[in-house]
Design an enzyme around this catalytic site. Structure first.
Site, PDB file in Angstrom:
ATOM      1  CG  HIS A  22     -29.406  -7.617  35.994  1.00 34.03           C
ATOM      2  ND1 HIS A  22     -29.736  -6.531  35.220  1.00 34.03           N
ATOM      3  CD2 HIS A  22     -30.469  -8.465  35.919  1.00 34.03           C
ATOM      4  CE1 HIS A  22     -30.946  -6.710  34.699  1.00 34.03           C
ATOM      5  NE2 HIS A  22     -31.413  -7.860  35.125  1.00 34.03           N
ATOM      6  CE  LYS A  48     -38.799  -8.521  29.107  1.00 30.19           C
ATOM      7  NZ  LYS A  48     -37.751  -8.926  29.991  1.00 30.19           N
ATOM      8  NE  ARG A  97     -37.276  -8.486  39.845  1.00 29.99           N
ATOM      9  CZ  ARG A  97     -37.634  -7.989  38.673  1.00 29.99           C
ATOM     10  NH1 ARG A  97     -37.141  -6.847  38.279  1.00 29.99           N
ATOM     11  NH2 ARG A  97     -38.500  -8.605  37.898  1.00 29.99           N
ATOM     12  CB  SER A 135     -33.726  -3.845  32.544  1.00 27.98           C
ATOM     13  OG  SER A 135     -32.655  -4.570  33.046  1.00 27.98           O
TER      14      SER A 135
HETATM   15  O1  PNS Z   1     -34.433 -11.041  31.537  1.00 25.54           O
HETATM   16  P1  PNS Z   1     -35.525 -11.872  30.968  1.00 25.54           P
HETATM   17  O2  PNS Z   1     -36.099 -11.217  29.734  1.00 25.54           O
HETATM   18  O3  PNS Z   1     -36.594 -12.213  31.982  1.00 25.54           O
HETATM   19  O4  PNS Z   1     -34.857 -13.264  30.502  1.00 25.54           O
HETATM   20  C1  PNS Z   1     -35.603 -14.271  29.891  1.00 25.54           C
HETATM   21  C2  PNS Z   1     -34.652 -15.288  29.224  1.00 25.54           C
HETATM   22  C3  PNS Z   1     -33.752 -14.588  28.235  1.00 25.54           C
HETATM   23  C4  PNS Z   1     -33.818 -15.977  30.274  1.00 25.54           C
HETATM   24  C5  PNS Z   1     -35.526 -16.350  28.493  1.00 25.54           C
HETATM   25  O5  PNS Z   1     -36.441 -15.719  27.661  1.00 25.54           O
HETATM   26  C6  PNS Z   1     -34.686 -17.322  27.662  1.00 25.54           C
HETATM   27  O6  PNS Z   1     -34.106 -18.234  28.202  1.00 25.54           O
HETATM   28  N1  PNS Z   1     -34.618 -17.085  26.328  1.00 25.54           N
HETATM   29  C7  PNS Z   1     -33.859 -17.912  25.405  1.00 25.54           C
HETATM   30  C8  PNS Z   1     -34.805 -18.761  24.545  1.00 25.54           C
HETATM   31  C9  PNS Z   1     -35.320 -19.929  25.332  1.00 25.54           C
HETATM   32  O7  PNS Z   1     -34.587 -20.806  25.729  1.00 25.54           O
HETATM   33  N2  PNS Z   1     -36.644 -19.911  25.591  1.00 25.54           N
HETATM   34  C10 PNS Z   1     -37.304 -20.939  26.372  1.00 25.54           C
HETATM   35  C11 PNS Z   1     -37.256 -20.601  27.848  1.00 25.54           C
HETATM   36  S1  PNS Z   1     -38.065 -21.805  28.824  1.00 25.54           S
END
Ligand code: PNS
Length: 166
Positions: A22, A48, A97, A135
Site C-alpha cells: 500500500h 472480511k 497486483r 493485508s
Molecule cells: O481494500 P478493499 O477492502 O479492497 O477496499 C474496498 C473499498 C473500501 C475501496 C470499497 O469497498 C469501497 O469503496 N467502500 C466504500 C463503500 C462504497 O462506496 N461502496 C461501493 C463501491 S463501488
C-alpha cells in the site's frame, strides 16, 4: 505541482493493516498527484473479519506517513464517491497486483463512475516484490508467528505484535 488546481487523489481501502505494498502505491501516487487522502472505509465491498479498528488503521497510516504533509489519513462512512466529492478528490487510486484483482476492481470503478461521472479511477502496479502481498496474508501469517518485517513498516509490526502476541 499545480497550486491553483492541485490534483487531489484518494486511495480508499480497508488497510487492515497498511502494508509496504500500500505504501508503495501511495508513494507512486505522489508522482502524479499533489495531495493524497488515504481513506479507510467503514464499509468494505468484500466483508472480511477485521483485526484493527478503523481508528487504529487510520492511526497506523498516520504514523507510517509522519512528516509527509501531502498525505492525509482519514476514515469515511458511506459511499466512496460521496466522500471523494466532499473532499474534491476526483482521482481514485487502486493498486492492481495481478489479473485476479481485475474483475473486482473494474466493477468498482464502473460503479463509482455511474454514481459520479466526474471521478476517474487510476490503477497503479506495485513494485514486483509486493505483487503477492495482501493485508489478509499479513494478518494470517503474523497470527501464526511469521516475521512480517519485510512486508509492513515498523509501527505496524509493533502493533501487530501487541495485538497478536509474539
Ligand atoms: O481494500 P478493499 O477492502 O479492497 O477496499 C474496498 C473499498 C473500501 C475501496 C470499497 O469497498 C469501497 O469503496 N467502500 C466504500 C463503500 C462504497 O462506496 N461502496 C461501493 C463501491 S463501488
Amino acid at each position: 505541482m499545480n497550486l491553483t488546481h492541485p490534483v487531489i487523489a484518494i486511495y480508499p481501502g480497508s488497510f487492515d493493516p497498511i502494508t509496504r505494498g500500500h505504501e508503495d502505491i501511495a508513494r507512486r501516487t505522489l508522482r502524479i498527484a499533489d495531495r493524497l487522502l488515504i481513506a479507510v472505509a467503514y464499509t468494505a465491498t468484500q466483508s472480511k473479519k477485521s483485526l484493527f479498528t478503523v481508528e487504529e488503521r487510520v492511526e497506523l497510516i498516520q504514523e507510517v506517513f509522519t512528516g509527509d504533509e501531502r498525505v492525509e489519513a482519514v476514515a469515511f462512512r458511506g459511499l466512496l464517491v460521496d466522500f471523494a466529492r466532499e473532499r474534491n478528490a476526483r482521482v481514485v487510486i487502486r493498486g492492481l497486483r495481478a489479473i485476479s484483482d481485475f474483475e473486482y476492481e473494474l466493477q468498482m470503478a464502473q460503479m463509482n463512475r455511474e454514481l459520479w461521472p466526474a471521478v476517474e479511477t487510476v490503477f497503479l502496479a506495485p513494485e514486483l516484490d509486493y505483487s503477492f502481498l495482501s493485508s489478509s496474508l499479513v494478518r494470517e501469517v503474523s497470527g501464526l508467528g511469521g516475521d512480517m518485517s519485510r512486508f509492513v513498516s515498523a509501527p505496524v509490526q509493533t502493533r501487530l505484535k501487541a495485538k497478536l502476541g509474539g
